[in-house]
Write an enzyme that holds these catalytic residues in place. Structure first.
Site, short mmCIF file in Angstrom:
data_model
loop_
_atom_site.label_atom_id
_atom_site.label_comp_id
_atom_site.label_asym_id
_atom_site.label_seq_id
_atom_site.Cartn_x
_atom_site.Cartn_y
_atom_site.Cartn_z
N GLU A 50 0.87 -1.18 0.00
CA GLU A 50 0.00 0.00 0.00
C GLU A 50 0.90 1.22 0.00
OE1 GLU A 50 -3.61 -1.73 2.80
OE2 GLU A 50 -2.67 0.18 3.31
N ASP A 61 -5.65 9.72 10.15
CA ASP A 61 -4.32 9.24 10.48
C ASP A 61 -3.80 9.77 11.80
OD1 ASP A 61 -3.53 7.46 8.34
OD2 ASP A 61 -3.78 9.21 7.05
#
Lengths: 277, 407
Positions: A50, A61
């Site tokens: 990824e 995040d």
């Protein structure tokens, strides 16, 4: 549809082990070092890659990946450069599935059709876009699927049985189960709960289920990998990059090796996941 | 660039998917989707429930002090020498701004949904203070996310929030302003989704927030429309409000959107000027459509889709986006949005203070500056209603600094 994701999970099934899925940020700490790191991932034991597309406002995040994105943007990373990195990776690796992960705005501004075409041409296999739930499928998911790019959806602890079919409907490649309610790199997931959740999702789909958010060590990877078809590690790898940098935030001679060493270690964990059975 | 189909009514949106034309929507992480759908249901039920309306109405009357007066600003009108100017006095509300209107409505919703913890973002601190206030009133724990830069430049409001029992968490990410505070609030929400209600302060964010904030703030325009008819016998020639995220503006505009004889103007933060790169926060005059914080709208961003910080002397307008309904009203041409520079806002701040004895918030001073441009070009038989959204006590340090003084 590109075939790499499907082929890879088929092989892993034959080997009887879960996948190690590694997340790194494109352009972190700089474009060339990032490309070297990514190129070394498969040999170190990563089964799927990824690659994060940095965004100025990464709402899902935690601090580690926020910092990675900031380093990348500071170094001038753009979506165009990220796609070029993928193309260069593909020159030497035709088989490892590569998934781009990020937020919608940079893609929207690039232009959805142009992006889908460029991503396929570069050798991208799938997309994970955090802020595009199924309600927003017209935006990117359907155009991507139509051209043959997988759209990998996040399922979370708040995705109940009622909602799961809607989440799975246009999902392809695999399902990414977010093991905690929270941001990347925070609390460690509870393996028992994850096992139950993976089982629940598998009741609704034949797609592989990979688990991420909060997995940091080989032991955790082994534990999660008992039930999951894949284990995603991101913040720990990105932190390994961070701690290898010099005071100015530049790569050192330790940077490339730091990631490879951690990936090898995690790969051993993943490979031991099913042995205890 | 974005030519929308003109609607029969400007008040019918959003559609089922939460869109105003191409704007709005629900661009959020999957973790939050179930809660956002639940909020939409709670809101649909509450707005049809007379008990909800009665409870909110009583709080508006006895706690906030509504209706807020509509005041004829006689000396300012004379000074500008054109249209007669009226102020909708939202600065007289409890907590000193329009923000309380939305906070009371949303906290009642949060209670109905069984949520036990409230989070909010704040820029200037007005929304943070209003949120801390309603949390004290209803006995709920409150965490306010505030950019570290804003914590520094809005100390009095930080202290007010703490007095009210809220925890203020400074956010150091990015430039430490409103957008960073909103990111951090979203991160907290996604982590504590079971217990926590996110009390968004502006008419932006994922559907249904833009619609429900508009509806709670819509009381401003509903009252103003009635008050104008009662005091002057006719609708105003124009209404004006400042626009950051745009909650006071949409609250003011909503009741007038389908009155074609009423011209509507929004004042964006022009900062150092539109020609100064990253020196303003006028997303509709200097930005492009994009997706941030749950909705598609006009954003300040670079050519790669990375969000810019922007600048305004007013912390409350220092946001790189704008509510999606404003974006749509701009494209349809129903509302005219003009940039007002820091200097123009400061001049208007002094003008209002001197002529009317009212110290306005710097946010509201942007609206006043727009009025100062419009009024002289209008006839004495014409009228303007300005939403005076907040009082300026919080800004006296900033204004002193701009005059080269230290308090």
């Amino acid at each position: 549809m590109t075939r790499r994701i499907e082929e890879r999970f088929k092989t892993l099934k034959e080997e009887g082990r879960p996948a190690l899925v590694t997340f790194l940020m494109a352009g972190d700490p700089d474009g060339e070092t990032a490309l070297d790191i990514i190129k070394a991932l498969p040999a170190a034991g990563a089964d799927l890659i990824e690659l994060g597309m940095p965004f100025s406002d990464p709402m899902a995040d935690g601090p580690a990946i926020q910092e990675a994105g900031r380093r990348a943007l500071h170094g001038g990373e753009t979506l165009k450069k990220t796609l070029a990195t993928v193309a260069r990776f593909r020159e030497s690796d035709p088989a490892t599935p590569l998934i781009l992960m990020g937020y919608f705005n940079p893609i929207y501004v690039y232009g959805v059709q142009a992006f889908v075409d460029a991503a396929l041409k570069a050798g991208v296999d799938g997309l994970i876009v955090v802020d595009l739930p199924p309600e927003m499928d017209d935006e990117l998911c359907l155009p991507a699927l139509e051209k043959g790019l997988s759209f990998i959806r996040l399922a979370t602890p708040t995705t109940d049985d009622h909602r799961l079919p809607a989440v799975l409907k246009n999902t392809s490649g695999f399902v990414y189960y977010v093991s905690i309610t929270g941001i990347t790199g925070s609390a460690a997931p509870d393996a028992k709960k994850v096992e139950a959740a993976v089982g629940r999702i598998k009741g609704h789909t034949d797609l592989p289920v990979c688990v991420g958010f909060g997995v940091r060590t080989a032991e955790q990877a082994a534990e999660i990998g008992k039930a999951a078809d894949g284990v995603v590690v991101g913040s720990a790898l990105v932190s390994a990059i961070a701690s290898s940098l010099d005071e100015a935030g530049c790569a050192t001679d330790k940077t490339r090796g730091a990631v490879a060493a951690l990936v090898s270690n995690l790969a051993e964990g993943v490979r031991s996941a099913r042995l205890a059975r | 660039m974005n030519q929308p189909i003109l609607p029969n009514s400007y008040r019918s949106g959003p559609d089922e998917d939460g869109r105003f034309g191409i704007y709005g929507g629900r661009f959020v992480a999957e973790t939050l989707m179930p809660l956002i759908l639940e909020l939409e249901e709670a809101w649909k039920t509450a707005r049809q429930d007379p008990a909800f309306e009665a409870e909110l109405g009583a709080l508006n009357t006895h706690y906030t002090g509504r209706p807020s007066p509509l005041y004829f600003a006689e000396r300012l009108s004379e000074e500008l020498g054109g249209a007669r100017i009226y102020f909708k006095r939202e600065e007289l509300n409890h907590t000193g701004s329009h923000k309380i209107n939305n906070c009371l409505g949303q906290i009642l919703l949060a209670r109905r949904m069984g949520k036990t913890r409230i989070i909010a973002e704040t820029g200037a601190g007005q929304h943070g203070v209003a949120t801390a206030t309603v949390c004290a009133r209803f006995g709920l724990p409150c965490v306010v996310f505030m950019g570290a830069t804003d914590v520094e430049r809005q100390k009095p409001n930080v202290f007010r929030m703490r007095l009210l029992g809220a925890e203020v968490r400074p956010v150091t990410a990015g430039a430490g302003t409103l957008k960073d505070a909103m990111n951090e609030a979203l991160r907290d929400w996604v982590t504590n989704v079971d217990t926590t209600y996110y009390l968004i302060g502006t008419a932006a964010g994922p559907h249904p927030y833009p619609a429900l904030v508009r509806d709670f703030q819509g009381i401003i325009g509903r009252e103003a429309r009635e008050q104008m008819l009662a005091q002057t016998g006719s609708l105003p020639s124009a209404v004006v409000a400042c626009v950051g995220g745009g909650s006071n503006a949409i609250g003011m505009f909503d009741a007038f959107l389908d009155d074609p004889e009423v011209k509507i103007f929004g004042a964006e933060a022009g900062g150092h000027g539109m020609d100064v790169e990253n020196g303003h926060a006028a997303s509709m005059n200097g930005g492009r459509p994009g997706v941030l914080h749950g909705n598609r709208t006009y954003l300040l961003q670079d050519e790669n889709g990375q969000i810019l910080e922007g600048h305004s002397i007013s912390a409350g307008l220092d946001y790189p986006g704008v509510g999606p309904q404003h974006a749509w009203l701009r494209d349809t041409g129903r509302v005219t949005y003009d940039p007002i520079t820091d200097k123009e806002a400061l001049d208007a701040f002094h003008l209002c203070t001197r002529t009317e004895g009212i110290i306005p918030a710097l946010e509201s001073a942007h609206g006043l500056a727009e009025v100062a441009k419009l009024a002289p070009k209008m006839g004495k038989d014409e009228t303007i209603v300005l939403c005076l959204s907040g009082r300026g006590d919080k800004d006296v340090h900033t204004v002193a600094q701009s005059m080269g003084l230290e308090l």
